[in-house]
Scaffold this motif. Structure first.
Motif, mmCIF file in Angstrom:
data_model
loop_
_atom_site.group_PDB
_atom_site.id
_atom_site.type_symbol
_atom_site.label_atom_id
_atom_site.label_comp_id
_atom_site.label_asym_id
_atom_site.label_seq_id
_atom_site.Cartn_x
_atom_site.Cartn_y
_atom_site.Cartn_z
ATOM 1 N N ALA A 170 -7.195 3.451 0.786
ATOM 2 C CA ALA A 170 -6.458 2.280 0.290
ATOM 3 C C ALA A 170 -6.006 1.408 1.465
ATOM 4 C CB ALA A 170 -5.264 2.722 -0.551
ATOM 5 N N ILE A 209 -3.724 0.887 -4.122
ATOM 6 C CA ILE A 209 -3.265 2.274 -4.254
ATOM 7 C C ILE A 209 -4.455 3.212 -4.417
ATOM 8 C CG2 ILE A 209 -2.932 2.016 -6.769
ATOM 9 C CD1 ILE A 209 -0.453 3.887 -6.445
ATOM 10 N N SER A 264 -0.996 6.245 -10.023
ATOM 11 C CA SER A 264 -1.827 5.040 -9.985
ATOM 12 C C SER A 264 -1.963 4.419 -11.377
ATOM 13 C CB SER A 264 -3.196 5.319 -9.364
ATOM 14 O OG SER A 264 -3.854 6.361 -10.024
ATOM 15 N N SER A 312 -5.285 7.603 -0.060
ATOM 16 C CA SER A 312 -4.347 6.595 0.453
ATOM 17 C C SER A 312 -4.846 6.039 1.782
ATOM 18 C CB SER A 312 -2.916 7.129 0.539
ATOM 19 O OG SER A 312 -2.747 8.074 1.555
ATOM 20 N N VAL A 316 0.857 -1.185 0.000
ATOM 21 C CA VAL A 316 0.000 0.000 0.000
ATOM 22 C C VAL A 316 0.896 1.239 0.000
ATOM 23 C CG1 VAL A 316 -1.921 1.200 1.085
ATOM 24 C CG2 VAL A 316 -1.688 -1.266 1.395
ATOM 25 N N PRO A 317 1.045 1.897 -1.143
ATOM 26 C CA PRO A 317 1.775 3.159 -1.172
ATOM 27 C C PRO A 317 0.908 4.251 -0.535
ATOM 28 C CG PRO A 317 1.592 2.175 -3.368
ATOM 29 C CD PRO A 317 0.654 1.456 -2.476
ATOM 30 N N VAL A 369 -1.130 -4.839 -5.091
ATOM 31 C CA VAL A 369 -0.884 -3.438 -4.734
ATOM 32 C C VAL A 369 -2.248 -2.779 -4.574
ATOM 33 C CG1 VAL A 369 0.099 -1.213 -5.438
ATOM 34 C CG2 VAL A 369 1.281 -3.342 -6.051
ATOM 35 N N ILE A 388 7.460 2.530 -6.628
ATOM 36 C CA ILE A 388 6.381 1.647 -6.170
ATOM 37 C C ILE A 388 6.419 0.318 -6.920
ATOM 38 C CG2 ILE A 388 3.870 1.317 -6.142
ATOM 39 C CD1 ILE A 388 3.729 4.443 -5.645
#
Length: 140
Positions: free
Chosen positions: A20, A108, A125, A17, A9-10, A106, A94
């Motif tokens: 996310a 994001i 993204s 975020s 999870v960036p 992932v 990422i």
């Protein structure tokens, strides 16, 4: 996606975020996954690395650590969370990090652009969706 052991999870401190992280938690609870939270300091936007003063680098590092801590605190204690801070171009960093940790997913956040906010993916993204070595879930 039958075996999701590592979720990346960036984060950047934005509302998307945060959402996310919430979605990653839901998935991690089902699969008992590790959650890797990544903050990427976009040094390219600040200045050329050689020109950055120690004070600016320290401020960027401190801000990144605060964002990581806030995100990690959202994860229930029963789940394993790993936080990492990197510098560089967020898009490439990422996807490289997802490959490095052998991420299974992932998650994001998206971001809107201009007048069509919510319709178009943000450039980071979008890049991750196209280049990640695993499936990517974009959260609005």
């Amino acid at each position: 996606m039958t075996d999701i052991k590592r979720i990346l999870v960036p984060v950047d401190g934005s509302e998307t975020s945060d959402r996310a992280i919430e979605e990653a938690i839901k998935i991690a609870e089902v699969y008992n996954s590790d959650i890797h939270i990544l903050y990427v300091a976009n040094i390219n936007q600040l200045a050329i690395n050689a020109c950055l003063s120690d004070a600016i680098l320290e401020a960027v590092t401190k801000a990144g650590n605060e964002i990581l801590e806030k995100a990690a605190n959202k994860v229930p204690e029963k789940l394993n969370v790993i936080t990492t801070s990197e510098t560089g171009s967020p898009s490439v960093t990422i996807t490289d990090f997802a490959d490095e940790i052998k991420a299974d997913l992932v998650v994001i956040g998206s971001r809107g652009l201009g007048l069509v906010k919510g319709v178009l993916l943000g450039s980071v993204s979008q890049y991750v969706v196209e280049h990640a070595p695993c499936p990517a879930l974009v959260v609005k």
